[in-house]
Structures are given as C-alpha cells and as structure tokens.
Motif scaffolding. Sequence first.
Motif, PDB file in Angstrom:
ATOM      1  N   ASP A 297      41.402  15.654  54.209  1.00 14.67           N
ATOM      2  CA  ASP A 297      40.965  17.029  54.408  1.00 14.67           C
ATOM      3  C   ASP A 297      40.534  17.304  55.845  1.00 14.67           C
ATOM      4  N   GLY A 298      40.046  16.299  56.526  1.00 12.92           N
ATOM      5  CA  GLY A 298      39.531  16.520  57.873  1.00 12.92           C
ATOM      6  C   GLY A 298      40.507  16.236  58.985  1.00 12.92           C
ATOM      7  N   GLN A 299      41.765  15.949  58.650  1.00 15.57           N
ATOM      8  CA  GLN A 299      42.736  15.592  59.677  1.00 15.57           C
ATOM      9  C   GLN A 299      42.945  16.715  60.688  1.00 15.57           C
ATOM     10  N   ALA A 300      43.120  17.939  60.208  1.00 16.35           N
ATOM     11  CA  ALA A 300      43.415  19.055  61.114  1.00 16.35           C
ATOM     12  C   ALA A 300      42.240  19.334  62.051  1.00 16.35           C
ATOM     13  N   ALA A 301      41.031  19.385  61.515  1.00 12.43           N
ATOM     14  CA  ALA A 301      39.865  19.702  62.346  1.00 12.43           C
ATOM     15  C   ALA A 301      39.615  18.617  63.391  1.00 12.43           C
ATOM     16  N   VAL A 302      39.685  17.354  62.979  1.00 16.50           N
ATOM     17  CA  VAL A 302      39.468  16.260  63.923  1.00 16.50           C
ATOM     18  C   VAL A 302      40.570  16.240  64.975  1.00 16.50           C
ATOM     19  N   GLY A 303      41.811  16.474  64.556  1.00 17.69           N
ATOM     20  CA  GLY A 303      42.912  16.473  65.511  1.00 17.69           C
ATOM     21  C   GLY A 303      42.764  17.555  66.573  1.00 17.69           C
ATOM     22  N   ARG A 304      42.384  18.757  66.168  1.00 15.29           N
ATOM     23  CA  ARG A 304      42.219  19.842  67.144  1.00 15.29           C
ATOM     24  C   ARG A 304      41.096  19.537  68.131  1.00 15.29           C
ATOM     25  N   GLU A 305      39.974  19.053  67.603  1.00 20.23           N
ATOM     26  CA  GLU A 305      38.838  18.773  68.485  1.00 20.23           C
ATOM     27  C   GLU A 305      39.141  17.600  69.411  1.00 20.23           C
ATOM     28  N   LEU A 306      39.855  16.588  68.914  1.00 19.75           N
ATOM     29  CA  LEU A 306      40.195  15.442  69.755  1.00 19.75           C
ATOM     30  C   LEU A 306      41.119  15.866  70.896  1.00 19.75           C
ATOM     31  N   ARG A 307      42.114  16.661  70.599  1.00 17.42           N
ATOM     32  CA  ARG A 307      43.016  17.129  71.661  1.00 17.42           C
ATOM     33  C   ARG A 307      42.260  17.957  72.704  1.00 17.42           C
ATOM     34  N   ARG A 308      41.369  18.811  72.241  1.00 18.08           N
ATOM     35  CA  ARG A 308      40.619  19.644  73.185  1.00 18.08           C
ATOM     36  C   ARG A 308      39.761  18.803  74.118  1.00 18.08           C
ATOM     37  N   ARG A 309      39.062  17.829  73.568  1.00 22.18           N
ATOM     38  CA  ARG A 309      38.167  17.023  74.408  1.00 22.18           C
ATOM     39  C   ARG A 309      38.948  16.096  75.336  1.00 22.18           C
ATOM     40  N   LEU A 310      40.069  15.586  74.894  1.00 22.80           N
ATOM     41  CA  LEU A 310      40.866  14.738  75.778  1.00 22.80           C
ATOM     42  C   LEU A 310      41.436  15.554  76.939  1.00 22.80           C
ATOM     43  N   ALA A 311      41.912  16.751  76.632  1.00 22.66           N
ATOM     44  CA  ALA A 311      42.448  17.597  77.709  1.00 22.66           C
ATOM     45  C   ALA A 311      41.364  17.984  78.696  1.00 22.66           C
ATOM     46  N   GLU A 312      40.171  18.333  78.207  1.00 22.46           N
ATOM     47  CA  GLU A 312      39.069  18.685  79.099  1.00 22.46           C
ATOM     48  C   GLU A 312      38.629  17.491  79.937  1.00 22.46           C
ATOM     49  N   ALA A 313      38.643  16.302  79.334  1.00 19.96           N
ATOM     50  CA  ALA A 313      38.244  15.113  80.083  1.00 19.96           C
ATOM     51  C   ALA A 313      39.211  14.839  81.228  1.00 19.96           C
ATOM     52  N   LEU A 314      40.512  14.993  80.994  1.00 19.96           N
ATOM     53  CA  LEU A 314      41.488  14.796  82.067  1.00 19.96           C
ATOM     54  C   LEU A 314      41.316  15.846  83.163  1.00 19.96           C
ATOM     55  N   GLU A 315      41.008  17.069  82.753  1.00 17.72           N
ATOM     56  CA  GLU A 315      40.829  18.122  83.752  1.00 17.72           C
ATOM     57  C   GLU A 315      39.560  17.891  84.569  1.00 17.72           C
ATOM     58  N   ASN A 316      38.469  17.517  83.921  1.00 20.35           N
ATOM     59  CA  ASN A 316      37.203  17.303  84.641  1.00 20.35           C
ATOM     60  C   ASN A 316      37.261  16.082  85.561  1.00 20.35           C
ATOM     61  N   SER A 317      38.096  15.107  85.222  1.00 19.33           N
ATOM     62  CA  SER A 317      38.198  13.916  86.060  1.00 19.33           C
ATOM     63  C   SER A 317      39.131  14.112  87.250  1.00 19.33           C
ATOM     64  N   GLY A 318      39.846  15.242  87.285  1.00 17.14           N
ATOM     65  CA  GLY A 318      40.763  15.511  88.383  1.00 17.14           C
ATOM     66  C   GLY A 318      42.155  14.979  88.182  1.00 17.14           C
ATOM     67  N   ILE A 319      42.415  14.302  87.056  1.00 15.04           N
ATOM     68  CA  ILE A 319      43.748  13.746  86.818  1.00 15.04           C
ATOM     69  C   ILE A 319      44.755  14.860  86.606  1.00 15.04           C
ATOM     70  N   THR A 320      44.349  15.919  85.956  1.00 16.35           N
ATOM     71  CA  THR A 320      45.270  17.034  85.716  1.00 16.35           C
ATOM     72  C   THR A 320      45.734  17.657  87.032  1.00 16.35           C
ATOM     73  N   ALA A 321      44.812  17.806  87.986  1.00 15.86           N
ATOM     74  CA  ALA A 321      45.186  18.381  89.283  1.00 15.86           C
ATOM     75  C   ALA A 321      46.171  17.485  90.006  1.00 15.86           C
ATOM     76  N   ARG A 322      45.981  16.168  89.888  1.00 20.84           N
ATOM     77  CA  ARG A 322      46.911  15.249  90.549  1.00 20.84           C
ATOM     78  C   ARG A 322      48.299  15.297  89.910  1.00 20.84           C
ATOM     79  N   ILE A 323      48.334  15.520  88.576  1.00 16.79           N
ATOM     80  CA  ILE A 323      49.632  15.646  87.919  1.00 16.79           C
ATOM     81  C   ILE A 323      50.361  16.876  88.437  1.00 16.79           C
ATOM     82  N   ALA A 324      49.637  17.987  88.576  1.00 20.07           N
ATOM     83  CA  ALA A 324      50.258  19.219  89.083  1.00 20.07           C
ATOM     84  C   ALA A 324      50.716  19.056  90.519  1.00 20.07           C
TER      85      ALA A 324
END
Length: 345
Positions: A297-324
Amino acid sequence: MLSPVPGTPTPGPEDTPSPECLDEVVCKWVWTYSDSVWFAEGSYWILVKPLRIILILLLAIAARWLVHRTIRRLVRTTTDAGVPTMLRPLRERIPSAAAAPGEFVPERRRQRAEAIGSVLRSLSTAFIFGIAVLMVLKEFSFDLAPLLASAGIAGVALGFGAQSLVKDLIAGLFMLIEDQYGVGDNVDLGEASGVVEAVGLRVTTVRDGRGVLWYIRNGEIVRVGNKSQGWALVVVDLPIGFAGTEEATAVLRTAAASVAVDPELAASIVEPPEVLGVEQVTVDGTVIRTVVKTTADGQAAVGRELRRRLAEALENSGITARIAAVRAVPAYLRDDNETGQGGAT
C-alpha cells in the motif's frame, strides 16, 4: 322347544391377514391391537413406507445442518489471523516491519472465506438432498438404474456443451482457495490491468487506470501479477553525468536515509533504502540505482517522496548544475554548418 344357542363363529381365511403378513412384526402388531385385516395387510404402505421417508428427510436435514454448522465454524476461525486453517493463503507473506501481521489481511480473509463457505454450503446441500431424493424414489419402488444412466448421459452432454462455464467456475474456485487476488488488489491480468472491484466464481471485474471496467472470465486468466500482496520494491535510477560516483553515492545515501526516518513514511518501509551504486554507463554519463522495500500500500507514496528527496539532494550538492554544464556546448565550439548560416564563398 328351546332354540339352540349359537356358538362362537370360527374365523375364516378372509377374516385374518395372510401368513406372509403375520410373519412381519409390524403387521402382526397392527393385527393384534386393531383386529383390522385391511389395516394389518396395508400397514407396510400406511406406516412403514411413510415412516422411512420421514426418517430419510429428517436425516438429510440433520446432516445438512451439521455440515453447514461445520462450514460456518471453519469460516469464523479462518478470519482469526492467529489461527492457521486450511483456508488461509498458500503463501501469505507479511512484511517483517508490520507491528501486527493480522492487520493486513483480516477483512480480505473474511471475504474470501465467506465466498468459499457459500460455495461449500451450496454444494453440500445439493449433494445431501440429491441422495435423499434418490432414497425416497427407491422407497416408491422406482428403478434407479435407468434414471442414473439418463442423468449420467445428460451430465456428459451438459459438460460438453458448457465446458467453458465449468472451466470458469473451477478456475474461480481455485483462485479463491489459493488467494491469488481479492477486491482492492492492483493486478495485471494481461490485456487488463488495474484495481479489482469484484471477484466471482465465473467473472472477475477490474477497473483500469482510465476508468474502463473490464469483465474477465476466470477460465481465460492465464497469469496474474498481483502488485498488492506482501511487499513491493521501489527502484529509482538517477543519471549523474560524469560527476564523481563516490560523491554522488554519498549524497544519495544521505537523502535516502532521511526518507527512512520520516515518521509519516516509516510504517510503510519494510527495509531501509539502499544505494546500490552504478547501474549502467551511457553516453550521457553514469546512472546510480537506489532501492527500498515497502509495503504494497505504501509503495507509491514512498516512491514519490524518495524521488523528490534524491533529486533535491543532487541539486543542492551542485551535481545537477555540473550535469547541465557538461551537456551545454559553448557557441564558439560549434561548427558553422551546425548554425545553418554557412561560410563565405
């Protein structure tokens, strides 16, 4: 002159039951207490036959009551998650993180047990009263051999004519016994995928993501993918370009760990998230995979929150800017032919 006193008349053969009748206990008893020839000779049809028929019907009713009582008791005990019974799923896997394993399945098990119990009660009633009717017909001196032969031929003809119906019913019965899916499960039945809305012995009703209601015959279901039983797995693949894999892995582990300690999601997580490492290498760089085991039952909620936090972590660490930056090509490095302007002639 006195008239002679008439003597006691000697009973003739027509005033007593036949010797064969007197050899029977009932006939002799009726003759002794009623002195009625016709009643004594007809006692077999007047008393014995009706009593036998009544006894057969009473025994059938008692057997039906006893069988139904046993089935109802079995259904009641099946709803208790702590009692192992024959109607429990063949492979019931409850997540180890659940505080009370019985909380996942009591209503589902109750519905399934009620459905199976209803089928068993109907079958037992038909079987018991079918035998009782044959015994009653035998009491009326019916020859059951031609009747049984005709019933067998009719059954074979009906089986050939309605073999698809029989196939659907048998498949539906085994589906309920094995607990392959139930109401509310998210299933993949091939062409139809969605949430199960109704489960019957012949037809299963599924509503897909677009709201279309599918009616699938149970005999036509070859495979079932149930996404709602036991645990589920969330898999997230994130590209990090050509950034350092050690740095990106550390950032993703920290973000994934924050999901596990979230009080709103902790109950849905069976095992803590794990960053597996580099999953593949493409022309755009490397891809790192993160997985987490959750409840169904919790797969969808956990999956959405995990993706959001991983994406934010990459952006805050500057890795996303380096990819661009890697993907952007400076204008002075472009070929003139790529700009479409061409050179001087």
